[in-house]
Design an enzyme around this catalytic site. Structure first.
Site, mmCIF file in Angstrom:
data_model
loop_
_atom_site.group_PDB
_atom_site.id
_atom_site.type_symbol
_atom_site.label_atom_id
_atom_site.label_comp_id
_atom_site.label_asym_id
_atom_site.label_seq_id
_atom_site.Cartn_x
_atom_site.Cartn_y
_atom_site.Cartn_z
ATOM 1 N N ASP A 138 25.469 3.476 -24.131
ATOM 2 C CA ASP A 138 26.716 2.740 -23.912
ATOM 3 C C ASP A 138 27.395 3.344 -22.698
ATOM 4 O O ASP A 138 27.749 4.526 -22.704
ATOM 5 C CB ASP A 138 27.594 2.871 -25.169
ATOM 6 N N ASP B 28 31.893 -2.647 -19.162
ATOM 7 C CA ASP B 28 31.438 -1.833 -20.290
ATOM 8 C C ASP B 28 30.200 -2.519 -20.864
ATOM 9 O O ASP B 28 30.201 -3.730 -21.063
ATOM 10 C CB ASP B 28 32.599 -1.799 -21.307
ATOM 11 N N HIS C 216 36.847 -5.077 -27.581
ATOM 12 C CA HIS C 216 38.207 -4.788 -27.117
ATOM 13 C C HIS C 216 38.472 -5.438 -25.774
ATOM 14 O O HIS C 216 37.538 -5.835 -25.066
ATOM 15 C CB HIS C 216 38.359 -3.263 -26.979
ATOM 16 N N HIS D 9 40.032 0.839 -23.790
ATOM 17 C CA HIS D 9 40.191 0.156 -25.076
ATOM 18 C C HIS D 9 41.566 -0.477 -25.172
ATOM 19 O O HIS D 9 42.492 0.096 -25.728
ATOM 20 C CB HIS D 9 39.936 1.110 -26.250
ATOM 21 N N GLU E 268 31.034 -6.118 -28.666
ATOM 22 C CA GLU E 268 30.005 -5.121 -28.987
ATOM 23 C C GLU E 268 29.699 -5.034 -30.471
ATOM 24 O O GLU E 268 30.221 -4.182 -31.174
ATOM 25 C CB GLU E 268 30.372 -3.745 -28.432
ATOM 26 N N GLU F 293 26.172 -4.666 -26.162
ATOM 27 C CA GLU F 293 27.518 -4.943 -25.632
ATOM 28 C C GLU F 293 27.467 -5.573 -24.254
ATOM 29 O O GLU F 293 26.666 -5.168 -23.404
ATOM 30 C CB GLU F 293 28.317 -3.629 -25.544
HETATM 31 MN MN MN Z 1 30.767 0.423 -24.451
HETATM 32 MN MN MN Z 2 33.243 -1.106 -25.401
#
Ligand code: MN
Ligand code: MN
Length: 288
Positions: free
Chosen positions: A83, A94, A153, A161, A186, A273
């Site tokens: 991640d 992200d 998020h 976030h 995600e 994600e």
């Molecule tokens: Mn992530």
């Molecule tokens: Mn994330």
């Protein structure tokens, strides 16, 4: 460059780095080498890491990153989640993938299909509760459970976030997505209970409250963190500071900890994600 262009460029860098990193994840290779490769490549390609490269394995679902000098290697049978985040001037993309070094094919497919089914329903005006429902249904169709206390998020400048939370299960009522919002979706899937808890281990921190401090050493550490990472998470191994000072700053309420989150029944967890920009009639995926 406009804000949206920075997000898109960060996404392009991420997908390239993920592709390169995927080939380096193999039985016997060092986890720390992969994390450092990813973080260095993000910088080489013109962005900055938005947070330390998370490499969470098997029942560890999130917030695991190698310590300095970490000698651990990937093992046969591992389910590896990578991640990573990249930002340009605070505009973040992200992205996460799961890599199978064992027999976790269906579990990984469940999380991957869930994110794509979710992306299919994203557009301005859609309620986040609808996204959660799609994710939950997709994962349950495979016979697995979504992890209920990990969520997608929003992404705002220098805020990895941000609201709204994008839950991985059907909620009563969510928030309506608006055109131009940048969100990360995600899903996490497991054949366990579907809940994560904190493990003692912690390698990731962020600046929470840069209040005035009495000790010069502490002030110097905080000013270095603030200059380099602002409010974004950083890894302990990125700083040349003893654990003792870090613990002191946590106790003072200056730093926030991100302990490793592990599945409560210690069963394997998969994750996928993508970051999307909400458009009038669809979602624009910046990490695809
Ligand atoms: Mn992530
Ligand atoms: Mn994330």
């Amino acid at each position: 460059m406009e804000a949206i262009e920075k997000t898109i460029k960060a996404g392009e860098i991420l997908k390239r780095v993920v592709k390169e990193a995927e080939e380096k994840v193999a039985v016997g290779s060092r986890i720390l080498d992969v994390a450092e490769f990813i973080e260095n490549r993000i910088v080489e390609l013109g962005a900055r890491p938005a947070f330390p490269c998370n490499i969470s394995i098997n029942s560890d679902a999130a917030h695991s990153t190698p310590a300095r000098g970490d000698e651990r290697v990937f093992k046969k049978g591992d389910l590896v989640k990578i991640d990573i985040g990249a930002h340009i001037d605070g505009y973040i993309a992200d992205m996460a993938i799961s890599i199978d070094l064992g027999d976790h094919g269906d579990l990984i497919r469940a999380a991957r299909e869930a994110v794509f089914n979710a992306i299919d329903v994203v557009k301005a005006g859609v309620d986040t509760a609808r996204i959660g429902k799609v994710i939950e249904e997709t994962i349950k169709n495979y016979g697995f459970k979504p992890v209920v206390n990990l969520s997608g998020h929003g992404l705002l400048p220098y805020l990895a976030h941000a609201p709204p939370s994008i839950y991985n299960y059907a909620t009563q009522k969510g928030i309506e997505l608006e055109e131009g919002m940048v969100i990360a979706i995600e899903p996490f899937a497991t054949d366990g209970v579907g809940k994560v808890v904190e493990r003692g281990e912690c390698e990731i921190y962020s600046l929470l409250n840069p209040k005035p401090l009495r000790l010069r050493t502490m002030r110097e550490i905080v000013s270095e963190i603030s200059e380099k990472y602002k409010t974004l998470p950083f890894a302990k191994r990125w700083l040349n500071v003893s654990d003792l000072w870090i613990s002191k700053l946590v106790r003072e309420g200056v730093l926030r900890e991100y302990p490793v989150l592990t599945e409560v029944s210690r069963r394997a967890v998969s994750q996928w994600e993508h970051t999307v920009i909400v458009e009038k009639d669809c979602a624009r995926v910046v990490t695809l």
